[in-house]
Design a protein around this motif. Structure first.
Motif, PDB file in Angstrom:
ATOM      1  N   ASP A 198       0.834  -1.204   0.000  1.00  0.00           N
ATOM      2  CA  ASP A 198       0.000   0.000   0.000  1.00  0.00           C
ATOM      3  C   ASP A 198       0.871   1.258   0.000  1.00  0.00           C
ATOM      4  O   ASP A 198       0.362   2.378  -0.070  1.00  0.00           O
ATOM      5  CB  ASP A 198      -0.993  -0.001   1.161  1.00  0.00           C
ATOM      6  CG  ASP A 198      -0.364   0.316   2.516  1.00  0.00           C
ATOM      7  OD1 ASP A 198       0.847   0.573   2.582  1.00  0.00           O
ATOM      8  OD2 ASP A 198      -1.096   0.311   3.517  1.00  0.00           O
ATOM      9  N   CYS A 199       2.201   1.033   0.059  1.00  0.00           N
ATOM     10  CA  CYS A 199       3.210   2.101  -0.124  1.00  0.00           C
ATOM     11  C   CYS A 199       3.065   3.235   0.900  1.00  0.00           C
ATOM     12  O   CYS A 199       3.366   4.395   0.593  1.00  0.00           O
ATOM     13  CB  CYS A 199       3.155   2.672  -1.534  1.00  0.00           C
ATOM     14  SG  CYS A 199       3.455   1.438  -2.812  1.00  0.00           S
ATOM     15  N   THR A 200       2.622   2.914   2.107  1.00  0.00           N
ATOM     16  CA  THR A 200       2.516   3.936   3.142  1.00  0.00           C
ATOM     17  C   THR A 200       3.239   3.498   4.410  1.00  0.00           C
ATOM     18  O   THR A 200       3.385   2.302   4.689  1.00  0.00           O
ATOM     19  CB  THR A 200       1.047   4.226   3.507  1.00  0.00           C
ATOM     20  OG1 THR A 200       0.477   3.080   4.167  1.00  0.00           O
ATOM     21  CG2 THR A 200       0.232   4.591   2.287  1.00  0.00           C
ATOM     22  N   LEU A 201       3.678   4.500   5.162  1.00  0.00           N
ATOM     23  CA  LEU A 201       4.137   4.321   6.530  1.00  0.00           C
ATOM     24  C   LEU A 201       3.100   4.987   7.433  1.00  0.00           C
ATOM     25  O   LEU A 201       2.559   6.045   7.087  1.00  0.00           O
ATOM     26  CB  LEU A 201       5.504   4.963   6.748  1.00  0.00           C
ATOM     27  CG  LEU A 201       6.660   4.392   5.923  1.00  0.00           C
ATOM     28  CD1 LEU A 201       7.814   5.374   5.879  1.00  0.00           C
ATOM     29  CD2 LEU A 201       7.128   3.063   6.494  1.00  0.00           C
ATOM     30  N   ARG A 202       2.840   4.381   8.589  1.00  0.00           N
ATOM     31  CA  ARG A 202       1.830   4.944   9.480  1.00  0.00           C
ATOM     32  C   ARG A 202       2.340   4.983  10.921  1.00  0.00           C
ATOM     33  O   ARG A 202       2.911   4.006  11.414  1.00  0.00           O
ATOM     34  CB  ARG A 202       0.524   4.141   9.412  1.00  0.00           C
ATOM     35  CG  ARG A 202      -0.082   4.160   8.003  1.00  0.00           C
ATOM     36  CD  ARG A 202      -1.382   3.425   7.906  1.00  0.00           C
ATOM     37  NE  ARG A 202      -1.812   3.396   6.502  1.00  0.00           N
ATOM     38  CZ  ARG A 202      -3.003   3.799   6.068  1.00  0.00           C
ATOM     39  NH1 ARG A 202      -3.890   4.266   6.920  1.00  0.00           N
ATOM     40  NH2 ARG A 202      -3.309   3.744   4.779  1.00  0.00           N
ATOM     41  N   VAL A 203       2.130   6.132  11.550  1.00  0.00           N
ATOM     42  CA  VAL A 203       2.405   6.289  12.971  1.00  0.00           C
ATOM     43  C   VAL A 203       1.068   6.218  13.701  1.00  0.00           C
ATOM     44  O   VAL A 203       0.178   7.036  13.455  1.00  0.00           O
ATOM     45  CB  VAL A 203       3.114   7.625  13.264  1.00  0.00           C
ATOM     46  CG1 VAL A 203       3.227   7.837  14.771  1.00  0.00           C
ATOM     47  CG2 VAL A 203       4.501   7.649  12.628  1.00  0.00           C
ATOM     48  N   TRP A 204       0.938   5.245  14.587  1.00  0.00           N
ATOM     49  CA  TRP A 204      -0.315   5.007  15.321  1.00  0.00           C
ATOM     50  C   TRP A 204      -0.221   5.702  16.677  1.00  0.00           C
ATOM     51  O   TRP A 204       0.535   5.281  17.545  1.00  0.00           O
ATOM     52  CB  TRP A 204      -0.547   3.510  15.494  1.00  0.00           C
ATOM     53  CG  TRP A 204      -0.546   2.753  14.204  1.00  0.00           C
ATOM     54  CD1 TRP A 204       0.552   2.236  13.556  1.00  0.00           C
ATOM     55  CD2 TRP A 204      -1.669   2.444  13.388  1.00  0.00           C
ATOM     56  NE1 TRP A 204       0.174   1.619  12.400  1.00  0.00           N
ATOM     57  CE2 TRP A 204      -1.188   1.729  12.258  1.00  0.00           C
ATOM     58  CE3 TRP A 204      -3.044   2.677  13.487  1.00  0.00           C
ATOM     59  CZ2 TRP A 204      -2.019   1.255  11.266  1.00  0.00           C
ATOM     60  CZ3 TRP A 204      -3.878   2.208  12.489  1.00  0.00           C
ATOM     61  CH2 TRP A 204      -3.371   1.503  11.397  1.00  0.00           C
ATOM     62  N   LYS A 205      -1.017   6.768  16.851  1.00  0.00           N
ATOM     63  CA  LYS A 205      -1.089   7.502  18.109  1.00  0.00           C
ATOM     64  C   LYS A 205      -2.211   6.877  18.929  1.00  0.00           C
ATOM     65  O   LYS A 205      -3.368   7.257  18.817  1.00  0.00           O
ATOM     66  CB  LYS A 205      -1.321   8.982  17.834  1.00  0.00           C
ATOM     67  CG  LYS A 205      -0.247   9.583  16.922  1.00  0.00           C
ATOM     68  CD  LYS A 205      -0.579  10.991  16.475  1.00  0.00           C
ATOM     69  CE  LYS A 205      -0.459  11.966  17.612  1.00  0.00           C
ATOM     70  NZ  LYS A 205      -0.633  13.371  17.160  1.00  0.00           N
ATOM     71  N   ILE A 206      -1.845   5.914  19.753  1.00  0.00           N
ATOM     72  CA  ILE A 206      -2.832   5.042  20.378  1.00  0.00           C
ATOM     73  C   ILE A 206      -3.744   5.757  21.368  1.00  0.00           C
ATOM     74  O   ILE A 206      -4.959   5.574  21.328  1.00  0.00           O
ATOM     75  CB  ILE A 206      -2.115   3.831  21.021  1.00  0.00           C
ATOM     76  CG1 ILE A 206      -1.436   3.014  19.905  1.00  0.00           C
ATOM     77  CG2 ILE A 206      -3.083   2.958  21.816  1.00  0.00           C
ATOM     78  CD1 ILE A 206      -0.510   1.954  20.374  1.00  0.00           C
ATOM     79  N   PRO A 207      -3.246   6.608  22.281  1.00  0.00           N
ATOM     80  CA  PRO A 207      -4.172   7.290  23.198  1.00  0.00           C
ATOM     81  C   PRO A 207      -5.179   8.181  22.469  1.00  0.00           C
ATOM     82  O   PRO A 207      -6.330   8.301  22.885  1.00  0.00           O
ATOM     83  CB  PRO A 207      -3.237   8.122  24.086  1.00  0.00           C
ATOM     84  CG  PRO A 207      -1.922   7.443  24.008  1.00  0.00           C
ATOM     85  CD  PRO A 207      -1.841   6.903  22.616  1.00  0.00           C
ATOM     86  N   GLU A 208      -4.738   8.807  21.345  1.00  0.00           N
ATOM     87  CA  GLU A 208      -5.631   9.687  20.587  1.00  0.00           C
ATOM     88  C   GLU A 208      -6.507   8.926  19.599  1.00  0.00           C
ATOM     89  O   GLU A 208      -7.367   9.523  18.944  1.00  0.00           O
ATOM     90  CB  GLU A 208      -4.818  10.736  19.818  1.00  0.00           C
ATOM     91  CG  GLU A 208      -4.076  11.724  20.707  1.00  0.00           C
ATOM     92  CD  GLU A 208      -2.687  11.211  21.087  1.00  0.00           C
ATOM     93  OE1 GLU A 208      -2.428   9.998  20.898  1.00  0.00           O
ATOM     94  OE2 GLU A 208      -1.878  12.013  21.575  1.00  0.00           O
TER      95      GLU A 208
END
Length: 456
Positions: A291-301
């Motif tokens: 899917d050619c993406t990087l993702r940062v998961w902001k878990i509390p938000e």
């Protein structure tokens, strides 16, 4: 697509998770501000009573609150001194190390700590390269992880064998035996390992499950089940027993190894997730393959940040610090990213050259980054591990060394002080059997990095 996405579909699960987390934090960290180093009065009195019992001193009964705080602070500083003396080993210990340690801890937590390490590396001590080649490595070595005290190294293979090594004695200390079973090979295939900060838990991504093992005995402690396809990555959040996992089922899952329980699932990637990383913050970073993406998961938000830049499958991502990370994939390029920018800060195309057989860029199989420094390593199957210096506030990269290595470099990591680089080498790629380099040796190698201010 928006750079900042809120995950509405996860609100129910997130609510469950937050209730779980708040209950835990209230009990453990009651009345203790996050950035305060000295405990509150109630916590202090409990600790002080323990000190009084140990010392059997009646004078402490008449101490004021301020005097008690000062005494506990001295105990805290003494503990840092003991840790620094152990780190220094044969080096002379200085009082200034304590204050520097306190500064570094604060900067590391905020993502602002930066060490210039790349310029101190002179060369590789080829004669001192150590290779572990054992009967346990009859199949490709897929992953490695080093304990936080730099004493124990764990490796795993496609056949499901886990091996422990002692870096001090350069000997194998323990291994799980090879099992001949009738089950499909995929159920034995180990794709990733992660060790908790206290070496208590070893997380093993094996097939569709995450097996939690004891960090010393390798005995099975628990099995997390929930992913519908193969688990491709696991990582412990720094200084905690919170575990993140990713899978070819396109999901990220959050687990607690304290309660041995599932917390929540995060969705967003449109393809199988290939790797995951995390540091101190309650967030994880993933690479989404095709899917050619990087993702940062902001878990509390309950939200995520999306980054685009690669032209092919993104197969590896590694955090340099809390604000910066590096990625690589089958388009042959290395990208350096800042968390506040949608596009790469720096791009190195064809970082490992062109494959002469098909005129395509050599695949970036894995990346290693020395935490909070300017030193990065990349691995492929072109016969070299390459060391890079990240310069100009992460907006440029230049190669500083080439290390000859035959085979697929399936995973790498630096020791905490940057004195050596460890690599998992296989005849095959860790995730498939597309190529087979028959002249390569399935093994784990330790590569000493000679510093300019050190002698052989």
């Amino acid at each position: 697509m928006s750079f900042f996405i809120r995950e509405g579909q996860n609100k129910k699960l997130s609510g469950i998770k937050r209730k779980f987390s708040d209950k835990k934090s209230t009990k453990k960290f009651k009345k203790q501000p996050e950035n305060e180093e000295i405990s509150s009065d109630s916590d202090f009195e409990s600790d002080q009573n323990n000190l009084n019992d140990a010392e059997e001193s009646s004078e402490d009964e008449n101490l004021t609150t301020q005097e008690r705080r000062l005494k506990l602070a001295k105990v805290y500083l003494e503990e840092i001194k003991r840790q620094e003396e152990k780190r220094a080993e044969e080096k002379e210990f200085h009082e200034s190390n304590v204050s520097q340690r306190l500064k570094d801890d604060l900067l590391e937590q905020t993502g602002r700590l930066h060490k210039n390490i790349a310029d101190t590396i002179d060369r590789v001590d080829v004669e001192s390269i150590h290779r572990w080649k054992t009967k346990c490595n009859r199949d490709a070595v897929t992953c490695i992880v080093l304990s936080k005290d730099n004493d124990t190294l764990y490796s795993a293979t496609k056949s499901g064998v886990i091996t422990m090594y002692s870096l001090k004695t350069k000997q194998k200390t323990h291994s799980l035996p090879f099992k001949k079973v009738k089950e499909p090979q995929e159920k034995l295939h180990i794709r990733d390992l992660s060790i908790s900060f206290d070496n208590k838990f070893l997380a093993v991504a094996q097939g569709k499950n995450i097996i939690i093992r004891d960090g010393k005995s390798l005995n099975e402690v628990h099995i997390f089940k929930g992913h519908s396809t193969d688990v491709t990555g696991v990582v412990f959040r720094q200084d905690s027993h919170q575990l993140f996992s990713c899978s070819n089922d396109r999901s990220v899952k959050v687990w607690s190894c304290d309660q041995m329980s599932y917390i929540e699932t995060l969705f967003g990637h449109q393809s199988g997730i290939t790797s995951i990383d995390a540091l101190f913050r309650e967030r994880a970073i993933t690479s989404g393959g095709y899917d050619c993406t990087l993702r940062v998961w902001k878990i509390p938000e309950d939200s995520q940040l999306i980054y685009n830049g690669h032209s092919g499958s993104i197969d590896c991502v590694k955090l340099i610090n809390e604000q910066t990370f590096v990625s690589g994939g089958n388009d042959g390029s290395l990208h350096v990213w800042g968390s506040m920018k949608k596009k790469p800060l720096c791009t190195i195309k064809n970082a490992h050259g062109i494959d002469s057989t098909n005129d395509l860029p050599n695949w970036i199989v894995c990346i290693a980054a020395l935490l909070n420094s300017d030193l990065v390593a990349s691995g492929s199957y072109d016969g070299f591990i390459r060391l890079w210096k990240v310069t100009d506030s992460f907006r440029n990269m230049k190669q500083i060394l080439e290390i000859p290595v035959n085979g697929f470099v399936n995973q790498m990591m630096f020791s905490q002080n940057g004195d050596y680089l460890i690599a998992a080498i296989g005849r095959e790629h860790r995730s498939g059997r597309w190529w087979n380099k028959t002249d390569a040796v399935n093994s784990v190698i330790i590569i000493p990095l000679v510093k300019k201010n050190k002698k052989n």
